[in-house]
Each structure stands twice: as C-alpha cells, then as structure tokens.
Design a protein around this motif. Structure first.
Motif, PDB file in Angstrom:
ATOM      1  N   ARG A  93       0.841  -1.195   0.000  1.00 24.83           N
ATOM      2  CA  ARG A  93       0.000   0.000   0.000  1.00 24.83           C
ATOM      3  C   ARG A  93       0.881   1.252   0.000  1.00 24.83           C
ATOM      4  N   GLY A  94       0.319   2.320  -0.522  1.00 26.25           N
ATOM      5  CA  GLY A  94       1.044   3.583  -0.534  1.00 26.25           C
ATOM      6  C   GLY A  94       1.175   4.145   0.865  1.00 26.25           C
ATOM      7  N   GLY A  95       2.090   5.060   1.051  1.00 27.80           N
ATOM      8  CA  GLY A  95       2.297   5.673   2.357  1.00 27.80           C
ATOM      9  C   GLY A  95       3.571   6.488   2.323  1.00 27.80           C
ATOM     10  N   VAL A  96       3.958   7.010   3.443  1.00 25.93           N
ATOM     11  CA  VAL A  96       5.173   7.815   3.501  1.00 25.93           C
ATOM     12  C   VAL A  96       6.360   6.957   3.089  1.00 25.93           C
ATOM     13  N   GLY A  97       7.052   7.428   2.066  1.00 27.45           N
ATOM     14  CA  GLY A  97       8.192   6.676   1.564  1.00 27.45           C
ATOM     15  C   GLY A  97       7.804   5.538   0.637  1.00 27.45           C
ATOM     16  N   LEU A  98       6.500   5.296   0.478  1.00 24.41           N
ATOM     17  CA  LEU A  98       6.048   4.199  -0.374  1.00 24.41           C
ATOM     18  C   LEU A  98       4.970   4.690  -1.334  1.00 24.41           C
ATOM     19  N   ARG A  99       5.028   5.992  -1.688  1.00 25.03           N
ATOM     20  CA  ARG A  99       4.002   6.517  -2.576  1.00 25.03           C
ATOM     21  C   ARG A  99       4.240   6.032  -3.992  1.00 25.03           C
ATOM     22  N   GLY A 100       3.232   6.071  -4.803  1.00 21.48           N
ATOM     23  CA  GLY A 100       3.325   5.571  -6.165  1.00 21.48           C
ATOM     24  C   GLY A 100       2.573   4.267  -6.287  1.00 21.48           C
ATOM     25  N   PRO A 101       2.651   3.669  -7.438  1.00 23.14           N
ATOM     26  CA  PRO A 101       1.856   2.465  -7.702  1.00 23.14           C
ATOM     27  C   PRO A 101       2.293   1.263  -6.881  1.00 23.14           C
ATOM     28  N   GLY A 102       3.534   1.245  -6.406  1.00 23.36           N
ATOM     29  CA  GLY A 102       4.020   0.064  -5.681  1.00 23.36           C
ATOM     30  C   GLY A 102       4.214  -1.110  -6.623  1.00 23.36           C
ATOM     31  N   GLU A 103       4.580  -2.261  -6.073  1.00 20.75           N
ATOM     32  CA  GLU A 103       4.714  -3.468  -6.886  1.00 20.75           C
ATOM     33  C   GLU A 103       4.533  -4.676  -5.994  1.00 20.75           C
ATOM     34  N   THR A 104       4.159  -5.759  -6.587  1.00 17.08           N
ATOM     35  CA  THR A 104       3.970  -6.976  -5.811  1.00 17.08           C
ATOM     36  C   THR A 104       5.298  -7.673  -5.596  1.00 17.08           C
ATOM     37  N   GLN A 105       5.348  -8.503  -4.571  1.00 11.20           N
ATOM     38  CA  GLN A 105       6.524  -9.359  -4.372  1.00 11.20           C
ATOM     39  C   GLN A 105       6.715 -10.235  -5.589  1.00 11.20           C
ATOM     40  N   LEU A 106       5.604 -10.628  -6.198  1.00 13.89           N
ATOM     41  CA  LEU A 106       5.647 -11.463  -7.403  1.00 13.89           C
ATOM     42  C   LEU A 106       6.428 -10.771  -8.510  1.00 13.89           C
ATOM     43  N   GLU A 107       6.143  -9.497  -8.740  1.00 15.31           N
ATOM     44  CA  GLU A 107       6.835  -8.761  -9.807  1.00 15.31           C
ATOM     45  C   GLU A 107       8.318  -8.623  -9.504  1.00 15.31           C
ATOM     46  N   THR A 108       8.628  -8.369  -8.234  1.00 17.25           N
ATOM     47  CA  THR A 108      10.033  -8.252  -7.822  1.00 17.25           C
ATOM     48  C   THR A 108      10.771  -9.569  -8.071  1.00 17.25           C
ATOM     49  N   ASP A 109      10.154 -10.658  -7.661  1.00 22.33           N
ATOM     50  CA  ASP A 109      10.792 -11.968  -7.838  1.00 22.33           C
ATOM     51  C   ASP A 109      10.952 -12.314  -9.308  1.00 22.33           C
ATOM     52  N   ARG A 110       9.957 -11.964 -10.112  1.00 23.70           N
ATOM     53  CA  ARG A 110      10.065 -12.248 -11.554  1.00 23.70           C
ATOM     54  C   ARG A 110      11.278 -11.543 -12.147  1.00 23.70           C
ATOM     55  N   ARG A 111      11.488 -10.274 -11.756  1.00 22.22           N
ATOM     56  CA  ARG A 111      12.639  -9.538 -12.281  1.00 22.22           C
ATOM     57  C   ARG A 111      13.943 -10.154 -11.800  1.00 22.22           C
ATOM     58  N   MET A 112      13.997 -10.521 -10.508  1.00 22.24           N
ATOM     59  CA  MET A 112      15.217 -11.119  -9.961  1.00 22.24           C
ATOM     60  C   MET A 112      15.539 -12.434 -10.653  1.00 22.24           C
ATOM     61  N   ILE A 113      14.519 -13.272 -10.856  1.00 22.36           N
ATOM     62  CA  ILE A 113      14.738 -14.571 -11.501  1.00 22.36           C
ATOM     63  C   ILE A 113      15.149 -14.389 -12.955  1.00 22.36           C
ATOM     64  N   SER A 114      14.515 -13.443 -13.637  1.00 21.64           N
ATOM     65  CA  SER A 114      14.865 -13.196 -15.037  1.00 21.64           C
ATOM     66  C   SER A 114      16.320 -12.734 -15.152  1.00 21.64           C
ATOM     67  N   ARG A 115      16.750 -11.881 -14.211  1.00 23.26           N
ATOM     68  CA  ARG A 115      18.156 -11.443 -14.227  1.00 23.26           C
ATOM     69  C   ARG A 115      19.093 -12.616 -13.958  1.00 23.26           C
ATOM     70  N   ARG A 116      18.717 -13.480 -13.014  1.00 18.32           N
ATOM     71  CA  ARG A 116      19.562 -14.635 -12.682  1.00 18.32           C
ATOM     72  C   ARG A 116      19.639 -15.595 -13.867  1.00 18.32           C
ATOM     73  N   ILE A 117      18.521 -15.794 -14.563  1.00 21.40           N
ATOM     74  CA  ILE A 117      18.523 -16.657 -15.750  1.00 21.40           C
ATOM     75  C   ILE A 117      19.481 -16.109 -16.798  1.00 21.40           C
ATOM     76  N   ALA A 118      19.420 -14.798 -17.014  1.00 21.81           N
ATOM     77  CA  ALA A 118      20.312 -14.169 -18.002  1.00 21.81           C
ATOM     78  C   ALA A 118      21.777 -14.329 -17.589  1.00 21.81           C
ATOM     79  N   ASP A 119      22.041 -14.176 -16.272  1.00 21.72           N
ATOM     80  CA  ASP A 119      23.408 -14.322 -15.760  1.00 21.72           C
ATOM     81  C   ASP A 119      23.919 -15.750 -15.931  1.00 21.72           C
ATOM     82  N   LEU A 120      23.061 -16.735 -15.624  1.00 20.65           N
ATOM     83  CA  LEU A 120      23.464 -18.138 -15.765  1.00 20.65           C
ATOM     84  C   LEU A 120      23.726 -18.484 -17.222  1.00 20.65           C
ATOM     85  N   ARG A 121      22.869 -18.002 -18.112  1.00 17.68           N
ATOM     86  CA  ARG A 121      23.071 -18.277 -19.542  1.00 17.68           C
ATOM     87  C   ARG A 121      24.402 -17.714 -20.026  1.00 17.68           C
TER      88      ARG A 121
END
Length: 342
Positions: A137-165
């Motif tokens: 949820r938005g709040g002090v220091g967290l304003r804006g659309p925010g993101e889900t943990q799911l989206e964060t993990d998807r980006r991290m995994i995609s970066r790791r896949i690229a690194d492993l390749r």
C-alpha cells in the motif's frame, strides 16, 4: 498419482509408475500409497477428474502424506488448484526430476545447469507460490503504484537466468577449446537411458575410478577417458547424462554444454539395459531425445549391456531378434564381465 491416457497400454502405464517410485526413492522420499485414474484427456482444473481429486484428498489425509507427486506435468493453474483442494505440496514428474538433479550436481557447471532449468520451470509458477502476498500500500516513503513481491521476484529470476546463460556460454566456449585440442582423436559418446550402465561400462573399458551407483541419475557431469582399442589404436570416450521419459525440455536445453560432447563425437554408442523389461520403450525415448537434439542421424552403435542378468537362451534369442530386424550395428556385453569386453 498416475493418470495416464486410456490409449497407453496398461503394462506401460504401470512401468511409468514404478519408475516414478524409483525417482521418489532417489529424491529421498517414501511412497506410502498410489492412486490411479485412466483419462480420455486431462481435465483443465485438476488434471484428474473432480471425484478422483476428492478421493486423492481423502487418501492423503488417511495415510498422513505430506507430498503428492503426479507422473505427468501439471500446468501452474492445475498445481495451485490441487494444492488448494488437498492441502499439501503437489509436485509433478518434471519438478521431481529437477529436485534430483539439484541434489546430485557435483561440479559448478552442473549446478549452474540445474539452477537454470529450475528457474525456467519456476518462473511461470511464481504466482502459485506467492498468492499469500498482497500489493504494497502507498504511504510515507512508499508513494506511487508500488509493486507486488511477485513482480520483484520475476525480475530477480529473469536477471539470474540471463546471468546463468552468460556464464554457461563461457563454459561452452571453454569446452569447444578443449575439444579442439582433441581433434585427431576418434571420439565416442555414450548415450542412453538413466541407469543403463554407461558409467560402469566406461569405468571397465578405461580401468578408471569413475563414480558408479545403481541409482537413477548417478551421473550428471560428463567424463572423458581414453580407451585402448588394441593394435595401437585408442578412442576418447565420454559418458553423458542419462535420459528418461518425460524429461523436461528446458532441462535438456540447460545441459547443452554437457551434451555438446555427444554432438562433437564421431560415434554415438547407445547403451541399453538389456535386462530391463521395458528396454524397447527406453530405447525409443533416447532416440526421440537424440532427434530433438538433431543427433538422430549421427553414426551409432547399439550396446546391449547387462547380459549377465540374462540366461544364455534369452541372450541368444535377443541377439537373433536384433540382428534380424535392426540395421544399426549392435554388440552384446556386460560391464561386469571382462570376457565380453574384449
């Protein structure tokens, strides 16, 4: 949980379940019950029918199982629906194989290959794992659309896949340089179903100390040894990772650097466990994987291993049958009997 199509022969379906039991044992699990259903086609929601899914839930509760393993690959939605209904972790055959590979990988290369395959399998299934997390949820220091943990993990995994390749590409280049240094040598690659005896055969032929174990996927790393062919000739023989039915395609792709040894070989030696009742289907599985790897047209020899487990009459009958109906050169031997290796 076995849910084969009705078009699959009953004996073959049972063999698939027996193999799943062996895979479970290799992974360190214990099978406490088996549930079966023959399907006209997989059901969209649970893969199996709703009535059978309810029966499976009751069975899990009765035997106090903490894991359900399906013999066929489930979609992410099917896996989530089953877990919601049954209340325990649900794996499919592909995920079980990936788990086994993770525990048996020894070298850095094999570990990277397994991790890449696991992440590629995991990426479309993240939603199933993170449904309990809600949007920040938005709040002090967290304003804006925010993101889900799911989206964060998807980006991290995609970066790791690229690194492993990228890292595995460097391994492929290093292997290519190694193979260049072997040019001029006759190169043979052992291919075959898992536990067909490839490592045992290479150890016997090269008189080396290769790791050998009577378990599925004992070998994940390729090993190359020099084998004396007699009369001053020798060959460089490579032991490759074994294949299995329903092998996840992304797992095969991840092991591209290891299987490159087979691609560069002058001869593929297809090792077959002659003593296995389903050796013909195992042979077809290996041939199909070789076709997928564009290796189906490479020069081959069939090695019918483990003849020490056959009677003399069974061995003679098999030999006559193979030589009568098969055009590929074939030899019959046992890695445990030196007299058959000469």
């Amino acid at each position: 949980m076995g849910a084969p199509l009705k078009t699959l022969h009953e004996g073959v379906a049972e063999e698939h379940l027996e193999e799943l039991t062996r895979l479970t044992d290799t992974a360190g699990g214990q099978v406490v019950d088996v549930v079966r259903q023959r399907l006209d086609a997989p059901h969209p929601r649970f893969y199996i029918g709703k009535g059978k899914a309810d029966e499976l839930r009751e069975c899990v509760a009765a035997v106090e199982a903490d894991l359900v393993i399906f013999d066929d690959e489930l979609t992410p939605a099917q896996g989530k629906a089953l877990e919601d209904l049954i209340g325990v972790r649900v794996l499919d055959r592909a995920e079980l194989i990936l788990d086994i590979f993770a525990t048996r990988a020894r070298t850095g290369e094999a570990k990277m290959q397994v991790e890449l395959a696991q992440l590629q399998y995991l990426l479309p299934r993240l939603k199933r794992m993170w449904t309990h997390l809600s949007r920040i949820r938005g709040g002090v220091g967290l304003r804006g659309p925010g993101e889900t943990q799911l989206e964060t993990d998807r980006r991290m995994i995609s970066r790791r896949i690229a690194d492993l390749r990228k890292k595995l590409e460097s391994v492929i280049q290093a292997r290519a340089i190694q193979r260049q240094s072997r040019e001029g040598n006759f190169r043979v690659a052992f291919v075959g179903y898992t536990n067909a005896g490839k490592s045992s055969l290479l150890r016997a032929l090269s008189d080396s100390d290769l790791f050998v174990e009577d378990r599925l996927f004992a070998t994940l790393d390729s090993s190359t040894r020099s084998v004396d062919l007699g009369e001053g000739f020798e060959a460089l023989v490579t032991d490759t990772v074994g294949f299995i039915r329903k092998l996840p395609h992304h797992l095969v792709a991840s092991f591209r650097s290891t299987l490159a040894e087979a691609r560069e070989a002058d001869l593929l030696a297809h090792v077959i466990d002659t003593s296995h009742a389903g050796w013909e289907e195992q042979k077809r599985v290996v041939e199909d994987v070789l076709e997928d790897l564009d290796l189906g047209d490479r020069p081959q020899v069939l090695i019918f291993n483990k003849i020490d487990r056959l009677t003399h009459a069974e061995e003679e009958a098999l030999s006559r049958r193979i030589r009568a109906f098969n055009t590929t050169p074939a030899v019959f031997l046992s890695a445990l009997r030196p007299d058959t290796l000469a």
